[in-house]
Design an enzyme around this catalytic site. Structure first.
Site, PDB file in Angstrom:
ATOM      1  N   TRP A 182      46.937  39.391  35.506  1.00  0.00           N
ATOM      2  CA  TRP A 182      45.717  39.411  35.777  1.00  0.00           C
ATOM      3  C   TRP A 182      45.082  40.412  34.578  1.00  0.00           C
ATOM      4  O   TRP A 182      45.775  41.518  34.525  1.00  0.00           O
ATOM      5  CB  TRP A 182      45.006  39.951  37.048  1.00  0.00           C
ATOM      6  N   GLU A 223      45.256  34.741  37.981  1.00  0.00           N
ATOM      7  CA  GLU A 223      44.258  35.489  38.974  1.00  0.00           C
ATOM      8  C   GLU A 223      43.030  35.517  38.112  1.00  0.00           C
ATOM      9  O   GLU A 223      42.974  36.145  36.823  1.00  0.00           O
ATOM     10  CB  GLU A 223      44.604  36.855  39.290  1.00  0.00           C
ATOM     11  N   LYS A 225      38.543  36.377  37.764  1.00  0.00           N
ATOM     12  CA  LYS A 225      37.883  37.092  38.274  1.00  0.00           C
ATOM     13  C   LYS A 225      36.326  37.189  37.607  1.00  0.00           C
ATOM     14  O   LYS A 225      36.096  36.474  36.601  1.00  0.00           O
ATOM     15  CB  LYS A 225      38.112  38.610  37.648  1.00  0.00           C
ATOM     16  N   ASP A 258      41.791  35.954  44.655  1.00  0.00           N
ATOM     17  CA  ASP A 258      41.502  37.179  45.099  1.00  0.00           C
ATOM     18  C   ASP A 258      40.019  37.202  45.881  1.00  0.00           C
ATOM     19  O   ASP A 258      39.020  36.864  44.989  1.00  0.00           O
ATOM     20  CB  ASP A 258      41.417  38.381  43.912  1.00  0.00           C
ATOM     21  N   HIS A 261      36.945  38.586  43.997  1.00  0.00           N
ATOM     22  CA  HIS A 261      36.288  38.074  42.780  1.00  0.00           C
ATOM     23  C   HIS A 261      35.646  36.812  42.486  1.00  0.00           C
ATOM     24  O   HIS A 261      35.619  36.038  41.790  1.00  0.00           O
ATOM     25  CB  HIS A 261      37.722  37.767  42.163  1.00  0.00           C
ATOM     26  N   HIS A 285      45.103  37.082  47.113  1.00  0.00           N
ATOM     27  CA  HIS A 285      45.063  38.513  46.996  1.00  0.00           C
ATOM     28  C   HIS A 285      43.977  38.643  48.093  1.00  0.00           C
ATOM     29  O   HIS A 285      42.968  38.228  48.008  1.00  0.00           O
ATOM     30  CB  HIS A 285      44.576  39.160  45.893  1.00  0.00           C
ATOM     31  N   ASP A 293      33.388  43.784  44.132  1.00  0.00           N
ATOM     32  CA  ASP A 293      35.026  43.895  44.281  1.00  0.00           C
ATOM     33  C   ASP A 293      35.423  45.688  44.593  1.00  0.00           C
ATOM     34  O   ASP A 293      36.122  45.978  43.684  1.00  0.00           O
ATOM     35  CB  ASP A 293      35.560  43.331  43.096  1.00  0.00           C
ATOM     36  N   ASP A 295      37.272  46.637  46.790  1.00  0.00           N
ATOM     37  CA  ASP A 295      38.587  46.863  47.417  1.00  0.00           C
ATOM     38  C   ASP A 295      38.775  47.704  48.667  1.00  0.00           C
ATOM     39  O   ASP A 295      39.732  48.383  48.475  1.00  0.00           O
ATOM     40  CB  ASP A 295      39.661  47.273  46.363  1.00  0.00           C
ATOM     41  N   ASP A 326      45.659  43.522  48.535  1.00  0.00           N
ATOM     42  CA  ASP A 326      45.299  43.867  47.047  1.00  0.00           C
ATOM     43  C   ASP A 326      43.776  44.703  47.359  1.00  0.00           C
ATOM     44  O   ASP A 326      42.943  44.146  47.359  1.00  0.00           O
ATOM     45  CB  ASP A 326      45.072  42.733  46.197  1.00  0.00           C
TER      46      ASP A 326
HETATM   47  C1  RNT Z   1      41.678  43.471  39.844  1.00  0.00           C
HETATM   48  C2  RNT Z   1      42.777  42.465  40.462  1.00  0.00           C
HETATM   49  C3  RNT Z   1      44.128  42.858  40.228  1.00  0.00           C
HETATM   50  C4  RNT Z   1      44.483  44.270  40.622  1.00  0.00           C
HETATM   51  C5  RNT Z   1      45.847  44.788  40.810  1.00  0.00           C
HETATM   52  C6  RNT Z   1      46.161  46.130  40.879  1.00  0.00           C
HETATM   53  O1  RNT Z   1      40.337  43.190  40.391  1.00  0.00           O
HETATM   54  O2  RNT Z   1      42.283  41.986  41.795  1.00  0.00           O
HETATM   55  O3  RNT Z   1      44.643  41.933  41.363  1.00  0.00           O
HETATM   56  O4  RNT Z   1      43.676  44.841  41.864  1.00  0.00           O
HETATM   57  O5  RNT Z   1      46.546  43.889  39.916  1.00  0.00           O
HETATM   58 ZN    ZN Z   2      43.778  41.011  42.749  1.00  0.00          ZN
END
Ligand code: RNT
Ligand code: ZN
Length: 417
Positions: A182, A223, A225, A258, A261, A285, A293, A295, A326
């Protein structure tokens, strides 16, 4: 209600709770090391800001500052969570010491992860890995898509080094290593050239994946986004880019979604089956985005439940879906954040395994009225008793039992940092 009664209640719906419990015990979920130190890592100045469009907010005391502290914290989490854990490391968590002094990311080697490999071996767990294409002086700000050939070369070498490290981890631990690519490459404002970065990104991944590896043991992921903070206008590794790359290179890598994303009305629970129609294997993720996003810690909420239902319904637990966490919250106790999120994914998986098979038949028979009735009734079955039984059989604390030990750990250990 006791487990025996709960078991009977589920049996009335044709569900075997024993089977569900046994199945879940063997499902690996990857625990992200980066919740423990707010994604700072050990290879650069820990006070520098995060880059690549990701952010941690909050300043809760007790962040892990050294490999020793991070390992102790992960051990604490391992005491608190049921199920099969795999560790998920980022390259920035390389361990340097007198014997193996600091090297830049293009020069890291398996030896810089020997202590992590030992850590996993001693605990009988596997390990996943991630090259770290962010928070580093050589982000210009782009990495794999940079127009500067020297920058791009540096990051390609980093990616190749990470394939070798992933291979080492897989061999040492005898379990496949999922290696996720990523980058936060993108622009804050309207770019003049959208295809250039993407063509370079594609070529860079080609070069990284030309490093030899056994695809059964090292599983590179791509990955995607939609955007990041400071990279609002354009993301090189968009959904179409990442998915197309994975589709065109099915023999070399797998797509990773993810759930933070995508645009807020899109749901990953609906995308899992779409991808599994074409890909033998995918990776996830699991996170919780609040308006973006962000988290946040994963909850036992509707979308987490729905994602897990789809994993189970699509046969994802038999090696088709690689599940990882994640998220990173720096505003609360980090051990608790880890434990709550991991336990919630376990809960959602167990909940999904307790779904009757005949719901599919109802759909196929167009019995939509009955389908709705049953789906609603399932929500109030005594799930908590099955969950408690699962925790007990895994020899892990029940809800209501584990938090006091986190408070103790905070008083005795975290508060001294
Ligand atoms: C970031 C991605 C990625 C990170 C990690 C730390 O938006 O989700 O996967 O969160 O690699
Ligand atoms: Zn991620």
């Amino acid at each position: 209600m006791s487990y025996t009664e709960a078991k009977e209640k589920y049996a009335e719906y044709g569900v075997d709770t024993e089977k569900a419990i046994e199945k879940l015990k063997n499902v690996s979920v990857s625990l992200h090391c980066w919740q423990g130190d707010d994604v700072r890592g050990f290879d650069t100045d820990p006070e520098k800001p995060l880059t690549g469009g990701i952010q941690t907010t909050g300043n809760y005391p007790g962040r892990a500052r050294t490999p020793k502290e991070l390992m102790a914290d992960i051990d604490k989490v391992l005491e608190l969570v049921p199920g099969k854990v795999k560790l998920n490391l980022h390259a920035s968590y390389a361990i340097f010491d007198d014997e193996n002094p600091w090297v830049d990311r293009d020069k890291i080697e398996p030896k810089h992860f020997k202590k992590w490999a030992e850590f996993c071996k001693e605990r009988g767990i596997g390990c996943d890995f991630n090259p770290t294409f962010f928070s580093h002086p050589k982000c210009d700000p782009l990495t794999l898509s940079s127009p500067n050939e020297e920058t791009r070369k540096f990051w390609i070498e980093h990616g190749r080094a990470c394939i070798r490290i992933s291979n080492y981890l897989a061999e040492e631990l005898g379990e496949p290593c999922v290696m996720n690519i990523w980058t936060g490459d993108g622009f804050k404002d309207i770019p003049a050239d959208r295809i250039g970065p993407r063509e370079r990104y594609r070529d860079s991944i080609d070069q990284i994946l030309s490093e030899p590896y056994d695809f059964k043991m090292v599983k590179p992921c791509i990955e995607s986004k939609v955007f990041g903070i400071g990279v609002e206008a354009y993301t090189a590794g968009s959904a179409e880019f990442a998915l197309s790359y994975a589709a065109m290179n099915k023999d070399k890598c797998i797509p990773l979604m993810d759930n933070g994303h995508y645009h807020p009305t899109e749901v990953v629970s609906d995308k899992i089956s779409a991808l599994l129609t074409f890909f033998p294997e995918i990776a996830l993720h699991i996170t919780r985005g609040v308006r973006w996003d962000s988290d946040h810690v994963v909850l036992f909420d509707d979308e987490t439940k729905e994602i897990c239902k789809e994993i189970v319904r699509c046969g994802g637990l038999d090696g088709r879906v690689n599940i990882a966490l994640d998220y990173f919250d720096a505003s609360i106790n980090r051990i608790s954040a880890w434990a709550v999120g991991f336990r919630n994914v376990q809960k959602a998986l167990l909940n999904a395994l307790l779904e009757p098979q005949y719901l599919k038949e109802m759909q196929n028979n167009s019995s939509f009225t009955k389908l709705m009735v049953v789906q609603e009734e399932l929500k109030t079955l005594p799930f908590g008793d099955v969950w408690n039984e699962y925790c007990t059989r895994c020899k892990k604390p029940l809800d209501g039992e584990w938090f006091k030990s986190v408070e103790k750990y905070e008083n005795e250990e975290l508060s001294r940092r």
